[in-house]
Scaffold this motif. Structure first.
Motif, PDB file in Angstrom:
ATOM      1  N   LEU A  94     -35.583 -77.176  75.171  1.00  0.00           N
ATOM      2  CA  LEU A  94     -36.163 -77.733  76.386  1.00  0.00           C
ATOM      3  C   LEU A  94     -35.511 -79.053  76.781  1.00  0.00           C
ATOM      4  CD1 LEU A  94     -39.958 -77.051  75.788  1.00  0.00           C
ATOM      5  CD2 LEU A  94     -38.450 -75.902  77.414  1.00  0.00           C
ATOM      6  N   LEU A  95     -35.089 -79.825  75.786  1.00  0.00           N
ATOM      7  CA  LEU A  95     -34.495 -81.129  76.050  1.00  0.00           C
ATOM      8  C   LEU A  95     -32.975 -81.083  76.097  1.00  0.00           C
ATOM      9  CD1 LEU A  95     -36.822 -83.308  73.810  1.00  0.00           C
ATOM     10  CD2 LEU A  95     -36.943 -82.964  76.278  1.00  0.00           C
ATOM     11  N   ALA A  96     -32.411 -79.885  76.073  1.00  0.00           N
ATOM     12  CA  ALA A  96     -30.959 -79.736  76.100  1.00  0.00           C
ATOM     13  C   ALA A  96     -30.400 -80.329  77.390  1.00  0.00           C
ATOM     14  CB  ALA A  96     -30.579 -78.258  75.994  1.00  0.00           C
ATOM     15  N   LYS A  97     -29.199 -80.842  77.281  1.00  0.00           N
ATOM     16  CA  LYS A  97     -28.566 -81.509  78.410  1.00  0.00           C
ATOM     17  C   LYS A  97     -28.489 -80.606  79.643  1.00  0.00           C
ATOM     18  CE  LYS A  97     -24.437 -83.700  79.989  1.00  0.00           C
ATOM     19  NZ  LYS A  97     -23.049 -83.967  79.798  1.00  0.00           N
ATOM     20  N   ASP A  98     -28.147 -79.336  79.449  1.00  0.00           N
ATOM     21  CA  ASP A  98     -27.990 -78.457  80.607  1.00  0.00           C
ATOM     22  C   ASP A  98     -29.310 -78.228  81.344  1.00  0.00           C
ATOM     23  OD1 ASP A  98     -28.821 -76.974  78.379  1.00  0.00           O
ATOM     24  OD2 ASP A  98     -27.879 -75.129  79.086  1.00  0.00           O
ATOM     25  N   MET A 125     -31.956 -80.778  81.251  1.00  0.00           N
ATOM     26  CA  MET A 125     -32.549 -82.062  81.631  1.00  0.00           C
ATOM     27  C   MET A 125     -31.649 -83.010  82.408  1.00  0.00           C
ATOM     28  SD  MET A 125     -35.650 -81.935  80.582  1.00  0.00           S
ATOM     29  CE  MET A 125     -36.064 -83.652  80.832  1.00  0.00           C
ATOM     30  N   HIS A 126     -30.340 -82.904  82.265  1.00  0.00           N
ATOM     31  CA  HIS A 126     -29.443 -83.928  82.803  1.00  0.00           C
ATOM     32  C   HIS A 126     -29.566 -84.096  84.312  1.00  0.00           C
ATOM     33  CE1 HIS A 126     -25.301 -85.803  83.361  1.00  0.00           C
ATOM     34  NE2 HIS A 126     -26.007 -86.688  82.689  1.00  0.00           N
ATOM     35  N   GLU A 127     -29.454 -83.026  85.060  1.00  0.00           N
ATOM     36  CA  GLU A 127     -29.481 -83.140  86.517  1.00  0.00           C
ATOM     37  C   GLU A 127     -30.816 -83.686  87.042  1.00  0.00           C
ATOM     38  OE1 GLU A 127     -28.954 -80.390  90.486  1.00  0.00           O
ATOM     39  OE2 GLU A 127     -28.013 -79.732  88.636  1.00  0.00           O
ATOM     40  N   PRO A 128     -31.973 -83.160  86.588  1.00  0.00           N
ATOM     41  CA  PRO A 128     -33.238 -83.734  87.077  1.00  0.00           C
ATOM     42  C   PRO A 128     -33.395 -85.219  86.711  1.00  0.00           C
ATOM     43  CG  PRO A 128     -33.653 -81.634  85.998  1.00  0.00           C
ATOM     44  CD  PRO A 128     -32.212 -81.976  85.762  1.00  0.00           C
ATOM     45  N   LEU A 129     -32.925 -85.605  85.536  1.00  0.00           N
ATOM     46  CA  LEU A 129     -33.015 -87.014  85.150  1.00  0.00           C
ATOM     47  C   LEU A 129     -32.094 -87.881  86.001  1.00  0.00           C
ATOM     48  CD1 LEU A 129     -33.304 -86.810  81.256  1.00  0.00           C
ATOM     49  CD2 LEU A 129     -35.114 -87.252  82.927  1.00  0.00           C
ATOM     50  N   GLN A 130     -30.921 -87.367  86.362  1.00  0.00           N
ATOM     51  CA  GLN A 130     -30.027 -88.107  87.253  1.00  0.00           C
ATOM     52  C   GLN A 130     -30.677 -88.309  88.621  1.00  0.00           C
ATOM     53  OE1 GLN A 130     -26.437 -85.656  86.975  1.00  0.00           O
ATOM     54  NE2 GLN A 130     -25.356 -87.413  86.100  1.00  0.00           N
ATOM     55  N   GLN A 131     -31.334 -87.251  89.112  1.00  0.00           N
ATOM     56  CA  GLN A 131     -32.023 -87.360  90.397  1.00  0.00           C
ATOM     57  C   GLN A 131     -33.140 -88.393  90.322  1.00  0.00           C
ATOM     58  OE1 GLN A 131     -33.213 -83.342  91.235  1.00  0.00           O
ATOM     59  NE2 GLN A 131     -31.175 -82.716  91.881  1.00  0.00           N
ATOM     60  N   TYR A 176     -26.747 -88.517  77.022  1.00  0.00           N
ATOM     61  CA  TYR A 176     -26.200 -87.266  77.557  1.00  0.00           C
ATOM     62  C   TYR A 176     -24.744 -87.459  77.983  1.00  0.00           C
ATOM     63  CZ  TYR A 176     -30.726 -84.834  77.764  1.00  0.00           C
ATOM     64  OH  TYR A 176     -31.907 -84.213  77.462  1.00  0.00           O
ATOM     65  N   GLU A 177     -24.438 -88.598  78.600  1.00  0.00           N
ATOM     66  CA  GLU A 177     -23.070 -88.837  79.064  1.00  0.00           C
ATOM     67  C   GLU A 177     -22.120 -89.079  77.899  1.00  0.00           C
ATOM     68  OE1 GLU A 177     -23.875 -91.709  82.139  1.00  0.00           O
ATOM     69  OE2 GLU A 177     -24.938 -90.144  83.240  1.00  0.00           O
ATOM     70  N   GLU A 178     -22.607 -89.714  76.818  1.00  0.00           N
ATOM     71  CA  GLU A 178     -21.778 -89.869  75.615  1.00  0.00           C
ATOM     72  C   GLU A 178     -21.461 -88.510  75.013  1.00  0.00           C
ATOM     73  OE1 GLU A 178     -23.653 -92.475  72.805  1.00  0.00           O
ATOM     74  OE2 GLU A 178     -23.763 -94.114  74.250  1.00  0.00           O
ATOM     75  N   GLU A 179     -22.460 -87.623  74.985  1.00  0.00           N
ATOM     76  CA  GLU A 179     -22.245 -86.257  74.463  1.00  0.00           C
ATOM     77  C   GLU A 179     -21.190 -85.550  75.303  1.00  0.00           C
ATOM     78  OE1 GLU A 179     -25.964 -84.184  74.449  1.00  0.00           O
ATOM     79  OE2 GLU A 179     -26.754 -85.323  72.778  1.00  0.00           O
ATOM     80  N   GLU A 180     -21.272 -85.734  76.628  1.00  0.00           N
ATOM     81  CA  GLU A 180     -20.319 -85.090  77.541  1.00  0.00           C
ATOM     82  C   GLU A 180     -18.908 -85.605  77.283  1.00  0.00           C
ATOM     83  OE1 GLU A 180     -20.003 -85.728  82.134  1.00  0.00           O
ATOM     84  OE2 GLU A 180     -21.516 -84.191  81.745  1.00  0.00           O
ATOM     85  N   GLU A 181     -18.766 -86.918  77.130  1.00  0.00           N
ATOM     86  CA  GLU A 181     -17.453 -87.506  76.862  1.00  0.00           C
ATOM     87  C   GLU A 181     -16.926 -87.033  75.513  1.00  0.00           C
ATOM     88  OE1 GLU A 181     -17.931 -91.728  77.223  1.00  0.00           O
ATOM     89  OE2 GLU A 181     -18.423 -91.590  79.357  1.00  0.00           O
ATOM     90  N   GLY A 182     -17.798 -86.951  74.522  1.00  0.00           N
ATOM     91  CA  GLY A 182     -17.392 -86.465  73.195  1.00  0.00           C
ATOM     92  C   GLY A 182     -16.944 -85.023  73.234  1.00  0.00           C
ATOM     93  N   ALA A 183     -17.657 -84.207  74.014  1.00  0.00           N
ATOM     94  CA  ALA A 183     -17.296 -82.790  74.131  1.00  0.00           C
ATOM     95  C   ALA A 183     -15.965 -82.634  74.856  1.00  0.00           C
ATOM     96  CB  ALA A 183     -18.402 -82.026  74.868  1.00  0.00           C
ATOM     97  N   GLU A 184     -15.737 -83.456  75.885  1.00  0.00           N
ATOM     98  CA  GLU A 184     -14.454 -83.381  76.599  1.00  0.00           C
ATOM     99  C   GLU A 184     -13.304 -83.808  75.708  1.00  0.00           C
ATOM    100  OE1 GLU A 184     -14.912 -85.751  80.096  1.00  0.00           O
ATOM    101  OE2 GLU A 184     -16.221 -84.299  81.072  1.00  0.00           O
TER     102      GLU A 184
END
Length: 150
Positions: free
Chosen positions: A88-92, A94-100, A138-146
């Motif tokens: 439920l708390l996975a980035k895919d 939660m990320h967009e609604p939290l950004q909004q 979430y953004e650190e995870e994204e940068e790490g994954a990239e």
């Protein structure tokens, strides 16, 4: 500094009432599972009035209740809850609604600044700080994954 009182977590000692709290939690979980089961049964017995979507929801609820009924000991239950929460708390999810929410938070605070009490303003700013912290993770995870994908 205080008098050196340590919590049970840091000392490893049992605190009076821990067992009672665990029993209350277990009882609450059992009660919730019974309610889920009854809800699933009620949904199943209502027939096809709600259409295919309701049938899918009822089936999902019934399967969830059955699965939770099978989780006998609290370790299994804790693992199931942890897995469900991580999904439920996975980035895919939660990320967009939290950004909004983050984008709307500042303008809303400015628009309502005069009507907010000092206590409410402090609480909302603390919530905003938590939101920013979550988004940073979430953004650190994204940068790490990239970086790992290159």
């Amino acid at each position: 500094g205080g008098g050196g009182s340590k919590s049970a977590m840091t000392t490893g000692e049992d605190v009076p009432g821990d067992q009672e709290q665990g029993e209350v939690f277990d009882s609450s979980v059992e009660h919730t599972l019974r309610l889920l089961s009854r809800s699933a049964e009620a949904l199943n017995s209502d027939g096809d009035e709600g259409g295919e979507e309701d049938a899918l929801g009822a089936d999902l609820l019934r399967k969830l209740a059955e699965g939770l009924d099978e989780l006998g000991d609290s370790d299994e239950f804790a693992n199931a809850v942890e897995g469900m929460m991580s999904q439920l708390l996975a980035k895919d999810v939660m990320h967009e609604p939290l950004q909004q929410l983050q984008q709307l938070f500042g303008p809303w605070m400015e628009a309502h600044a005069e009507e907010l009490s000092e206590q409410d303003r402090a609480r909302y700013e603390a919530q905003r700080a938590c939101l920013n912290t979550i988004l940073a993770v979430y953004e650190e995870e994204e940068e790490g994954a990239e970086g790992a994908g290159e």
